[in-house]
Design a protein around this motif. Structure first.
Motif, mmCIF file in Angstrom:
data_model
loop_
_atom_site.group_PDB
_atom_site.id
_atom_site.type_symbol
_atom_site.label_atom_id
_atom_site.label_comp_id
_atom_site.label_asym_id
_atom_site.label_seq_id
_atom_site.Cartn_x
_atom_site.Cartn_y
_atom_site.Cartn_z
ATOM 1 N N ILE A 51 0.848 -1.187 0.000
ATOM 2 C CA ILE A 51 0.000 0.000 0.000
ATOM 3 C C ILE A 51 0.886 1.239 0.000
ATOM 4 O O ILE A 51 1.602 1.511 0.960
ATOM 5 N N VAL A 52 0.817 2.001 -1.088
ATOM 6 C CA VAL A 52 1.612 3.215 -1.221
ATOM 7 C C VAL A 52 0.768 4.436 -0.885
ATOM 8 O O VAL A 52 1.250 5.384 -0.265
ATOM 9 N N THR A 53 -0.487 4.423 -1.299
ATOM 10 C CA THR A 53 -1.433 5.482 -0.944
ATOM 11 C C THR A 53 -2.764 4.831 -0.601
ATOM 12 O O THR A 53 -3.044 3.699 -1.003
ATOM 13 N N ALA A 54 -3.586 5.552 0.140
ATOM 14 C CA ALA A 54 -4.902 5.021 0.504
ATOM 15 C C ALA A 54 -5.882 6.155 0.738
ATOM 16 O O ALA A 54 -5.504 7.236 1.195
ATOM 17 N N HIS A 55 -7.132 5.890 0.417
ATOM 18 C CA HIS A 55 -8.237 6.787 0.753
ATOM 19 C C HIS A 55 -9.335 5.901 1.321
ATOM 20 O O HIS A 55 -9.900 5.060 0.613
ATOM 21 N N ILE A 56 -9.608 6.060 2.616
ATOM 22 C CA ILE A 56 -10.502 5.141 3.327
ATOM 23 C C ILE A 56 -11.574 5.919 4.079
ATOM 24 O O ILE A 56 -11.276 6.894 4.774
ATOM 25 N N MET A 57 -12.802 5.489 3.937
ATOM 26 C CA MET A 57 -13.923 6.005 4.720
ATOM 27 C C MET A 57 -14.271 4.941 5.756
ATOM 28 O O MET A 57 -14.565 3.790 5.391
ATOM 29 N N PHE A 58 -14.220 5.306 7.042
ATOM 30 C CA PHE A 58 -14.517 4.314 8.064
ATOM 31 C C PHE A 58 -15.212 4.961 9.252
ATOM 32 O O PHE A 58 -15.192 6.184 9.418
ATOM 33 N N ARG A 59 -15.847 4.128 10.056
ATOM 34 C CA ARG A 59 -16.472 4.581 11.291
ATOM 35 C C ARG A 59 -15.758 3.924 12.463
ATOM 36 O O ARG A 59 -15.380 2.755 12.390
ATOM 37 N N LYS A 60 -15.613 4.693 13.526
ATOM 38 C CA LYS A 60 -14.884 4.192 14.692
ATOM 39 C C LYS A 60 -15.671 4.438 15.962
ATOM 40 O O LYS A 60 -16.115 5.553 16.223
ATOM 41 N N ALA A 61 -15.838 3.389 16.737
ATOM 42 C CA ALA A 61 -16.438 3.496 18.071
ATOM 43 C C ALA A 61 -15.353 3.147 19.072
ATOM 44 O O ALA A 61 -14.724 2.094 18.974
ATOM 45 N N GLN A 62 -15.143 4.028 20.029
ATOM 46 C CA GLN A 62 -14.034 3.819 20.964
ATOM 47 C C GLN A 62 -14.472 4.159 22.375
ATOM 48 O O GLN A 62 -15.157 5.153 22.609
ATOM 49 N N GLY A 63 -14.077 3.317 23.308
ATOM 50 C CA GLY A 63 -14.409 3.556 24.707
ATOM 51 C C GLY A 63 -13.232 3.266 25.603
ATOM 52 O O GLY A 63 -12.479 2.317 25.379
ATOM 53 N N SER A 64 -13.070 4.092 26.644
ATOM 54 C CA SER A 64 -12.005 3.890 27.615
ATOM 55 C C SER A 64 -12.636 3.499 28.947
ATOM 56 O O SER A 64 -13.825 3.230 29.042
ATOM 57 N N THR A 65 -11.799 3.492 29.980
ATOM 58 C CA THR A 65 -12.274 3.039 31.290
ATOM 59 C C THR A 65 -13.278 3.997 31.919
ATOM 60 O O THR A 65 -13.907 3.664 32.910
ATOM 61 N N LYS A 104 -23.682 5.412 22.900
ATOM 62 C CA LYS A 104 -24.856 5.664 22.093
ATOM 63 C C LYS A 104 -24.450 5.697 20.623
ATOM 64 O O LYS A 104 -23.307 5.971 20.290
ATOM 65 N N GLN A 105 -25.400 5.424 19.745
ATOM 66 C CA GLN A 105 -25.106 5.360 18.318
ATOM 67 C C GLN A 105 -24.505 6.665 17.799
ATOM 68 O O GLN A 105 -23.631 6.658 16.933
ATOM 69 N N GLU A 106 -24.963 7.797 18.335
ATOM 70 C CA GLU A 106 -24.467 9.079 17.844
ATOM 71 C C GLU A 106 -23.032 9.374 18.282
ATOM 72 O O GLU A 106 -22.442 10.349 17.840
ATOM 73 N N SER A 107 -22.481 8.540 19.156
ATOM 74 C CA SER A 107 -21.096 8.735 19.578
ATOM 75 C C SER A 107 -20.107 8.075 18.624
ATOM 76 O O SER A 107 -18.898 8.217 18.794
ATOM 77 N N ILE A 108 -20.617 7.345 17.651
ATOM 78 C CA ILE A 108 -19.754 6.710 16.664
ATOM 79 C C ILE A 108 -19.321 7.772 15.642
ATOM 80 O O ILE A 108 -20.162 8.450 15.056
ATOM 81 N N ILE A 109 -18.038 7.904 15.446
ATOM 82 C CA ILE A 109 -17.495 8.974 14.623
ATOM 83 C C ILE A 109 -17.162 8.468 13.220
ATOM 84 O O ILE A 109 -16.556 7.405 13.053
ATOM 85 N N GLU A 110 -17.574 9.237 12.218
ATOM 86 C CA GLU A 110 -17.223 8.933 10.829
ATOM 87 C C GLU A 110 -15.875 9.566 10.504
ATOM 88 O O GLU A 110 -15.626 10.723 10.850
ATOM 89 N N LYS A 123 -9.924 13.167 8.776
ATOM 90 C CA LYS A 123 -11.031 14.058 9.117
ATOM 91 C C LYS A 123 -12.092 13.252 9.852
ATOM 92 O O LYS A 123 -12.560 12.234 9.357
ATOM 93 N N SER A 124 -12.454 13.704 11.043
ATOM 94 C CA SER A 124 -13.495 13.049 11.840
ATOM 95 C C SER A 124 -14.727 13.945 11.855
ATOM 96 O O SER A 124 -14.672 15.075 12.335
ATOM 97 N N ARG A 125 -15.821 13.433 11.318
ATOM 98 C CA ARG A 125 -17.036 14.233 11.213
ATOM 99 C C ARG A 125 -17.697 14.386 12.574
ATOM 100 O O ARG A 125 -17.826 13.444 13.333
ATOM 101 N N ILE A 126 -18.127 15.606 12.875
ATOM 102 C CA ILE A 126 -18.817 15.876 14.135
ATOM 103 C C ILE A 126 -20.279 15.470 13.982
ATOM 104 O O ILE A 126 -20.991 15.991 13.118
ATOM 105 N N GLN A 139 -17.399 21.364 10.543
ATOM 106 C CA GLN A 139 -17.977 20.012 10.556
ATOM 107 C C GLN A 139 -16.966 18.891 10.761
ATOM 108 O O GLN A 139 -17.349 17.747 10.943
ATOM 109 N N HIS A 140 -15.679 19.169 10.722
ATOM 110 C CA HIS A 140 -14.697 18.099 10.884
ATOM 111 C C HIS A 140 -13.632 18.469 11.904
ATOM 112 O O HIS A 140 -13.118 19.583 11.893
#
Length: 364
Positions: A51-65, A104-110, A123-126, A139-140
């Motif tokens: 992989i030399v370059t990449a353009h990826i759209m993903f969603r991330k849900a993250q939780g700590s203690t 909550k579902q709305e806490s998942i960041i695009e 870029k993380s969408r608000i 917005q980001h």
């Protein structure tokens, strides 16, 4: 903070995995597993560079203690992941979020990622429910590294923080784990079962590592590591729903990564990839940070008690063009500064010694 923890944990983990010694040992009955392992090592060498370059759209849900991750053991998480139906990735992602996190579902960041070493831009969408204020309609949240500078944009505070880029961040490695094991130079135990092979190792610095590898794709389906000395620190990684891009690059659709302390999860990250393209041309302008007027720019690349400040009174297509370049001190200036510092210390020591000497002479 979570991002830094994740990056530091990732760097420490793979440095420990790579530190193995000895020779490969197995019986004649395991010769087929040894052949598979040798083929896998060649696949990994290719995958780490393909992989030399990449353009990826993903969603991330993250939780700590802090109440956002469920305190689970690795056995409990293994059991949860093993029971999830990954044939429909969207449902699998939602189920993992529900069972592993308190979010909550709305806490998942695009997120949108552009990546080409040594540059990356995320870029993380608000999400609407998380927007306290965004008067400039940015917005980001944005993290940009152009190889020399690192810029973090916080639209809620209309603020940009600039610092010196420290090292190359392998954003792709965080989305797809390719084992970095040197099987030809380490002591490993192999267990071949159908289309999967388990690879176990233990190194001299007290870490036990276990990989479960898909022999067709070469990617780690599961991996887990922990300290043998105390058992207080560990990491689990799960990758599922592999898809092949147009460039014949294998990539996981869903990834789960868990950090453990005292055998209980303290940081859980769940990712689902919606779109991905690899080894396509990324315009140079992608790594130029355009900002509207009204942003507060803080440049902390120079040493000093306070960062330089600029308040943008008009839009810019590249904020870095408005910032004075950081001039690295020459070797001569560094030597002169060091000599002055050492000389100053010696003068202070001489003054102290003379004062003590004069005091003793007067006392006599």
């Amino acid at each position: 903070m979570l991002r830094n923890i994740e990056r530091l944990g990732c760097a420490a983990f793979f440095s420990l995995v790579a530190f193995t010694c000895g020779v490969v040992t197995c019986s004649a009955a395991d010769s087929e597993a040894v052949k598979v392992a040798a083929r896998l090592e060649k696949i990994w060498n290719v995958q780490q560079k393909e992989i030399v370059t990449a353009h990826i759209m993903f969603r991330k849900a993250q939780g700590s203690t802090k109440g956002r991750t469920r305190p689970l053991t690795n056995e409990q998480i293994d059991n949860i992941v093993s029971q999830v139906d990954f044939s429909v990735p969207e449902k699998a992602f939602a189920e993992l979020v529900s069972k592993l996190l308190n979010l909550k579902q709305e806490s998942i960041i695009e997120n949108e990622l552009f990546w080409s070493p040594p540059k990356y831009l995320v870029k993380s969408r608000i999400m609407e429910s998380n927007r306290r204020s965004d008067s400039l309609n940015l917005q980001h949240h944005t993290i940009l590294s152009d190889g020399e500078n690192r810029m973090i944009v916080d639209p809620l505070n209309t603020q940009v923080d600039i610092s010196v880029a420290s090292g190359v961040i392998d954003e792709i490695g965080m989305l797809r784990t390719v084992p970095g094991l040197k099987l030809s130079k380490g002591t490993f135990r192999y267990t071949l079962s159908g289309d999967q092979i388990a690879i176990d190792s233990e190194n001299s610095v007290g870490w036990v590592n276990r990989y479960l590898i898909d022999v067709n794709t070469g990617l780690a389906v599961d991996s887990f590591s922990h300290q043998t000395g105390s058992g207080h620190v560990g990491r689990g990684r799960y990758q599922r729903c592999f898809f092949t891009s147009a460039k014949s690059i294998e990539f996981p659709r869903i990834a789960v990564q868990v950090e453990y302390q005292d055998h209980i999860s303290i940081l859980t990250t769940i990712i689902i990839i919606d779109e991905a393209s690899f080894n396509t041309s990324i315009p140079d302008d992608t790594y130029k940070l355009a900002l509207p007027n009204g942003m507060n720019v803080f440049d902390a690349r120079r040493s000093g008690p306070r960062p330089d400040y600029i308040g943008l009174k008009e839009p810019t297509n590249d904020v870095i063009s408005l910032i004075s370049p950081v001039v690295q001190p020459s070797t001569t200036s560094v030597v002169v500064r060091s000599v002055c510092i050492v000389g100053g210390i010696l003068l202070i020591l001489i003054a102290i010694i003379m004062k003590i000497y004069n005091f003793r002479v007067k006392k006599r």
